[in-house]
Design a protein around this motif. Sequence first.
Motif, PDB file in Angstrom:
ATOM      1  N   PHE A   1      44.979  19.958  35.465  1.00  0.00           N
ATOM      2  CA  PHE A   1      46.054  20.828  35.950  1.00  0.00           C
ATOM      3  C   PHE A   1      47.419  20.289  35.517  1.00  0.00           C
ATOM      4  O   PHE A   1      48.288  21.058  35.097  1.00  0.00           O
ATOM      5  N   ILE A   2      47.622  18.971  35.643  1.00  0.00           N
ATOM      6  CA  ILE A   2      48.886  18.377  35.205  1.00  0.00           C
ATOM      7  C   ILE A   2      49.080  18.585  33.708  1.00  0.00           C
ATOM      8  O   ILE A   2      50.176  18.928  33.237  1.00  0.00           O
ATOM      9  N   LEU A   3      48.003  18.378  32.940  1.00  0.00           N
ATOM     10  CA  LEU A   3      48.057  18.579  31.489  1.00  0.00           C
ATOM     11  C   LEU A   3      48.436  20.011  31.149  1.00  0.00           C
ATOM     12  O   LEU A   3      49.322  20.264  30.315  1.00  0.00           O
ATOM     13  N   ALA A   4      47.793  20.981  31.798  1.00  0.00           N
ATOM     14  CA  ALA A   4      48.097  22.382  31.536  1.00  0.00           C
ATOM     15  C   ALA A   4      49.541  22.718  31.915  1.00  0.00           C
ATOM     16  O   ALA A   4      50.256  23.395  31.161  1.00  0.00           O
ATOM     17  N   GLY A   5      49.964  22.218  33.088  1.00  0.00           N
ATOM     18  CA  GLY A   5      51.311  22.516  33.548  1.00  0.00           C
ATOM     19  C   GLY A   5      52.390  21.974  32.628  1.00  0.00           C
ATOM     20  O   GLY A   5      53.364  22.671  32.316  1.00  0.00           O
ATOM     21  N   THR A   6      52.239  20.738  32.176  1.00  0.00           N
ATOM     22  CA  THR A   6      53.251  20.155  31.297  1.00  0.00           C
ATOM     23  C   THR A   6      53.214  20.789  29.904  1.00  0.00           C
ATOM     24  O   THR A   6      54.264  21.021  29.304  1.00  0.00           O
ATOM     25  N   ALA A   7      52.027  21.080  29.399  1.00  0.00           N
ATOM     26  CA  ALA A   7      51.919  21.682  28.066  1.00  0.00           C
ATOM     27  C   ALA A   7      52.514  23.094  28.044  1.00  0.00           C
ATOM     28  O   ALA A   7      53.128  23.511  27.051  1.00  0.00           O
ATOM     29  N   MET A   8      52.361  23.849  29.126  1.00  0.00           N
ATOM     30  CA  MET A   8      52.882  25.221  29.201  1.00  0.00           C
ATOM     31  C   MET A   8      54.394  25.277  29.059  1.00  0.00           C
ATOM     32  O   MET A   8      54.956  26.310  28.666  1.00  0.00           O
ATOM     33  N   ARG A   9      55.065  24.185  29.360  1.00  0.00           N
ATOM     34  CA  ARG A   9      56.526  24.194  29.357  1.00  0.00           C
ATOM     35  C   ARG A   9      57.128  24.357  27.966  1.00  0.00           C
ATOM     36  O   ARG A   9      58.337  24.587  27.834  1.00  0.00           O
ATOM     37  N   ILE A  10      56.306  24.230  26.942  1.00  0.00           N
ATOM     38  CA  ILE A  10      56.818  24.439  25.593  1.00  0.00           C
ATOM     39  C   ILE A  10      57.226  25.894  25.389  1.00  0.00           C
ATOM     40  O   ILE A  10      58.037  26.225  24.523  1.00  0.00           O
ATOM     41  N   VAL A  11      56.669  26.806  26.196  1.00  0.00           N
ATOM     42  CA  VAL A  11      57.054  28.218  26.172  1.00  0.00           C
ATOM     43  C   VAL A  11      58.305  28.378  27.035  1.00  0.00           C
ATOM     44  O   VAL A  11      58.241  28.237  28.254  1.00  0.00           O
ATOM     45  N   GLU A  12      59.423  28.662  26.443  1.00  0.00           N
ATOM     46  CA  GLU A  12      60.708  28.686  27.148  1.00  0.00           C
ATOM     47  C   GLU A  12      60.937  30.050  27.790  1.00  0.00           C
ATOM     48  O   GLU A  12      61.749  30.856  27.338  1.00  0.00           O
ATOM     49  N   ASN A  13      60.196  30.283  28.855  1.00  0.00           N
ATOM     50  CA  ASN A  13      60.254  31.535  29.596  1.00  0.00           C
ATOM     51  C   ASN A  13      60.311  31.205  31.080  1.00  0.00           C
ATOM     52  O   ASN A  13      59.623  30.288  31.540  1.00  0.00           O
TER      53      ASN A  13
END
Length: 379
Positions: free
Chosen positions: A73-85
């Motif tokens: 979950f932490i991995l998914a949450g931090t990786a998603m932040r590359i999408v600037e929305n």
Amino acid sequence: MIAILLVALNLRAAIASVPPLTDVIAADLGLSAPAVGLLTTLPVLCMGAFAPVGPLATQRFRLDRMVAVSVAFILAGTAMRIVENVHVLYASTLFAGVGIAVAGVLLPPIVRARFPSRVGPVTGAYTSVLIGGALLGASLTGPLHSGLGLSWGASLAVWCVPAVLGLTAWLLRAPPAPPTNATRTRWPWRDRRAWAATLFMGTQSLLFYTELAWLAPRYTAIGYGTATAGLLLGLFSLTQVFSAFAVPWMAHRLGRTGPLVALCLVPTTPVLLGLAYAPRSLAWVFVAVLGFGAGGLLALALTIVSGLGRDPGYTAAVSGMAFFVGYLISATGPVLGGVLRAATGGYEAVFASLAALSVVVLGLGLLAGRPERGHPSRP
């Protein structure tokens, strides 16, 4: 041990990496100040609200598997932040917050299961790494954006790398020592020692988060530059790393936590009074002592929680209770500090109140750290 440390590295970095870029994020996404504040408040609220999820889930799934899921979950949450929305940003923060909440609750029973005779030293090691992760997130995210020219989304997403390392190490670790599940575990709502540990966790966290929120403003209010105030805050974090590592080792050698709770809090009380009424006199010393106390208290609180109960399953239940109630208590600290600041027009009442609170924390820490009858006292 390596897997535990790499998991712990991820338990604050995703939170601490956001504040250095809040102005950039707000300008790019058109966020208001309260909306930006929610980015750092939401994970802390998750740490309290989702704390019971870990113990409840381990009644059906193994502790070690739930840790793997939480790191994912932490991995998914931090990786998603590359999408600037904006919607993705809040969703990613929620994902990371849930993962941090569950992993943080489950590490104490994992330590209890794998290192039953070394709970204090192992807890101290992973707590110091946890604090070090926060320090890295706060200090390196800004340079990644301004120095290397990464977008704010990429600068935040970089912190998925420690999550990849933590998840990989956890999946490759040695098989867990039984028992590692929480089946047939009763919740400790009527356990006096569990309540003492919970209140100790909550009040020491309240002390810490209020200090964190108002330490830098205290010094800028009396004429210190923002850069100097930032360095003081960095010193506050740095000394926590050392005390979080050393204090539980000392408690392990001593065989009890009470004297170490006193070691952390007895110097803290006069320092808080100094910050209230004479902040200029020994600013750097004050902040270093305050950080030493804060890091040691967190590690001792986790050590006490990790040592409660007769098995890791019950430890998981105590941990869930301590995080659930404790972080809900601690979330009130910065707000109440702001109320006092607004009501009095200064910071004297804020830090004087924290000095009084430190006496209460001392009593709770001594009570929570008393050894159980019929059980060894060595943490």
